[in-house]
Every structure is written in C-alpha cells, then in structure tokens.
Design an enzyme around this catalytic site. Sequence first.
Site, PDB file in Angstrom:
ATOM      1  N   GLU A 197     -97.620   2.240  11.761  1.00 37.57           N
ATOM      2  CA  GLU A 197     -99.009   1.966  11.374  1.00 37.57           C
ATOM      3  C   GLU A 197     -99.809   3.259  11.209  1.00 37.57           C
ATOM      4  O   GLU A 197    -101.036   3.246  11.260  1.00 37.57           O
ATOM      5  CB  GLU A 197     -99.712   1.058  12.394  1.00 37.57           C
ATOM      6  CG  GLU A 197     -98.875  -0.081  12.947  1.00 37.57           C
ATOM      7  CD  GLU A 197     -98.376  -1.063  11.893  1.00 37.57           C
ATOM      8  OE1 GLU A 197     -98.765  -0.920  10.715  1.00 37.57           O
ATOM      9  OE2 GLU A 197     -97.608  -1.979  12.240  1.00 37.57           O
ATOM     10  N   ASP A 358     -96.296   0.823   1.734  1.00 33.09           N
ATOM     11  CA  ASP A 358     -95.262  -0.068   2.246  1.00 33.09           C
ATOM     12  C   ASP A 358     -94.264  -0.332   1.124  1.00 33.09           C
ATOM     13  O   ASP A 358     -94.655  -0.731   0.017  1.00 33.09           O
ATOM     14  CB  ASP A 358     -95.864  -1.398   2.707  1.00 33.09           C
ATOM     15  CG  ASP A 358     -96.445  -1.333   4.103  1.00 33.09           C
ATOM     16  OD1 ASP A 358     -95.988  -0.485   4.886  1.00 33.09           O
ATOM     17  OD2 ASP A 358     -97.342  -2.137   4.405  1.00 33.09           O
TER      18      ASP A 358
END
Length: 546
Positions: A197, A358
């Site tokens: 993250e 991502d």
Amino acid sequence: MTTKHSSYRQGFLSIVLHAHLPYVRHPEHDSFFEENWLFEAITECYLPLIGVLDRLQSDNVDYRLTLSLSPTLMTMLRDSLLQTRYLKYLHSRLELAEKEIAKTRRQPEYQKLARLYRRFFLNALNIYQDRYQGDLLAAFKKHQATGKLELITTAATHGFLPLLNVSETAVRNQINTGIATFKANFDDAPAGFWLPECGYYPGLETLLADAGIRYFFVDSHGVTDAVPRPRDGVYAPIDCGNGVAAFARDPESSHQVWSATEGYPGDYDYREYYSDIGFERDLDYIAPYILDRKTRINTGIKYHRVTGRNLPKDIYDPRQARAKAYQHALDFIDKKQQQINRLGAAMDSAPIIVAPYDAELFGHWWCEGTHWLECVLRLAGEKTNGVRLSGCGEYLQQQPPAQVATPSASTWGDQGYSAYWINDTNDWIYPLLHKAEREMEKLAQDLQGLALSALQKRALNQAARSILLAQASDWPFILKSGTTIDYAGKRVTDYLARFNYLHDSIRKNRINERYLTALEIMDNIFPDLDFRDYAAAKVKPSRPKR
C-alpha cells in the site's frame, strides 16, 4: 503525435506494475469462489502481460518495465492444486463461449464478440499450458534475463507495515520472508521493494537496508513532505541517509490512468467491466458457470462498452477500443515529453517520472489496458523523442540520489495515510495481531536453544505462518471497502485461531500431529520459514545511571 524536435529535453519514465493477490487456497473444498480472484487475474492480466512481453521480445523492442510480484501471488502461481483448478476454470470459460456462439447465431454483432472470447480463452490456454507448461514465473524469469524486465517483490503477505510497527520483529519478518520467497523462485535477491500500500514510516529504511534493498516507492507526499524538502520534488530519488533510495509516484501519471472521471479507462469506447453475462443471462442457462449454480458472478464475457449513467449499454467494438488505446498511448507519451521539457528547465539532472500502478488494472479492470501498455512501451522504445524508459535500479546506477532526506509517513490510500486500514470497520484486528505477535516472539525466545523434536519445530513454524497470513493488508482493506466482508473477517479470525491453538499446544507439549498436518496442507506457504526468526532482537543495554 510526438515527433523528434531539437528543443526536447531527455528524461526517464519508469513504469512499475505491482502484482498482488491475497493467499486464497482451499484444498478442503472441491471449489472455492475466492480462488476465482486468481483465475480471473491470470486470464485477464498476467497472461496478456506475458503476451505483451513475448511480442516485444520478438520484435526486439528496447523497452524497460518493472514488475513487483508478491510472495503470496508467486506461491499461488506455482501451486499444483491451483494450477489444476485454473485449467478447469479455463475450460469452463471455453465451454461457455461455445454456448454463447450458438446462442447469438441470430445476433451477428454479439456472435462476433462471442467468437472473440473463444479465441481469447484458447490463446490463454495455449500460452499457459503449451508455451509455459503452467509455470508463469518461468515466463517472467525469461524476460528478466533480457535485462528489460526488472522483477522486485514486497512483504511476505502484504502486511501493512506502519500498523505492524509496534513490533520491529513483525516488520522485519514480513520483509525478510518476502525477499526469501523471491530468491527461492528467481535465484537472486531483488534490488527494489514495493512497500505494501506504499505504506512508509520513518525508520523503515533501516530494515530495508539490513535486507539488502537498494530502493523502494512512496506516494507523492512521501517525498514532497520529506525533511529537508527535496528541491526536485518527486522527479528525483532521495537518499534516506543510509544508501537506500526512495522514489515517489508522479501525480500527473497517476491522474491520467487512475482518475475515475478523467482517466483513460473511463472512455466510452472501452469495454464496460460491470456488464457481464453472469448477471444478464437467465439463471438456468448460466447456472453451471456461477457460484453454487445460483449466485451470480462475473464470467469474463462482456458485450457492452462504457456508457454514461442511466443510459442503455451500447455494444462493444474491440477495434474501435484498440484504436482509442493507441491514441491514449500517444497522448500519454506526449504529456510525459511535455513534463520532461518543463522539468528539464529547472533541474540539473535528467528527471525520472515514476508511474506505479496495480498490475490487475491492466486487462482485468481495464480490458484494453494491456494494449495501451504495449503501445506506450513501443512508442517510448522508438527513441523519436526525449522520453527514455528506465527501471529505477538502472537509473540509480547512472544517477545516484543527489539529496539526503527522510521521507514523510505516507501511503497511497485514501487521504494519503492509514485511514483505509484502520477505522471503525477493521480496528478490532490490530490488538489481536499485536497480541499474537508478542506471544509468538515470547514463544520463540523461550524455546530458543532447546533441543526440540521435529514435531515441535513443525508446530512452531506453522504458528509463524498463521501469524504472517493473519497480517495481510487485504483483510482490513476488504472490510473497509465492503465487498466480501464475511470472508475477510473469517480469514483473520481463522488464522488467529490456528495460531492460538498451536501456541497452546506447544506450551502444553500436547501437539496433535494429525491436526497439524491438516493445517500444513491448507496453509502450505513459506516452506523454509524458521520460527527462530521470531525471537525478538536483543535489547541494547541501557547506560548505567550516574
């Protein structure tokens, strides 16, 4: 379209894809819905990405790309049970595509798409089964060997390190176990590290340096708010003071792709992710291809393009969508050149634009994303402008950081800090994780140096696995996002229950080997894990009082 021009300044573009999925493997069931997360990602993201790399290699394109593979994903991709189940999944999608070809025989536009999906699934089967014999890590390793693809990794189970930091041992084991898994699969240690993250806290660079890491990534404000404030902002790495470099995400590149309102994936020519025949066909027809023959799920067969809210869905045109992806790739490269020209006037060294995403965005959420990526890599590889592709490790070899600074605590989550991973939906998790970590460390310390049986060592190692699996950032993320919240909550409580059972069994020396074996079969990750790593580092002696 970008063309060669004498006023162009040279700069570097580093595209970083982070590929991660939580560890979902359920041999105790014949099939399990959440395993589809992996199967969809393989079909729609990882195999198309490998196809892109194969074509670039075949055409001798001089590209650079960085790919972060999480240890949980690497383990699942090499798991024989999941490989077998994936082939079953792929054959079921081929069967459904055949049914769709027959069903749409009087709808030529839809049948054309149904035939496209059959070719798509057949191509996936060819790459997966015939070209790479089910070993996708071998495919990535092949491209790594060319020097054009840089592979890096992340923490063992993608634990959110800022909230595990009550124990340095917890953070250290997440980092070291992740790197050990990478080395076991690729025979070498990674130079770079993806912080789960993008979660950073000051001091984390010390543990990364201890693990041999040379660089990592933070969100934009991790560098813009660094102390002292770097003069080149996010467009040059900073040295954290110990030789480990921090690279920051470029907000412009992020906005172009991620923005829900202005990003490329929302264009009306692109395929609509949420329009899927799993939710549109009659239940009796679609039943064999959905969950328990009654709960509707995505099948991957989608016939419509993105349209405005409350408007009828128009049919998808793949050629038009691919043409738009090429135009967006041109636009992206042109905007990078404009950035470089602006930055070059104010910087002494060549700027680097870091664009991390991502990996699952490309192909899965954004169907045309892999084609866009291929076009970007080809356009940048043409050397007809000042944009040069570079991995961050390669960039550091040419231009070491010129400024020393400490990044700011930061993440790339909503609001930029830890709010998405600790809030009223998931804050119950962390006291339990911290308690289990303390007990694991105390257990490892108490038993360190004792003559232990093979059964005791197995139980201790399995307890450590349960700790790592419970620490995954995915579970609090899902609880906050509100998707499969029952499953996420059960994952945390199940792993902690397994740890508590093993901890008590070890303390009482009453280990049930049959139950232990069952846990080892279910959670067969990190085979070389050593419980001794949980013996907390010795506390430095305090200075004597005067």
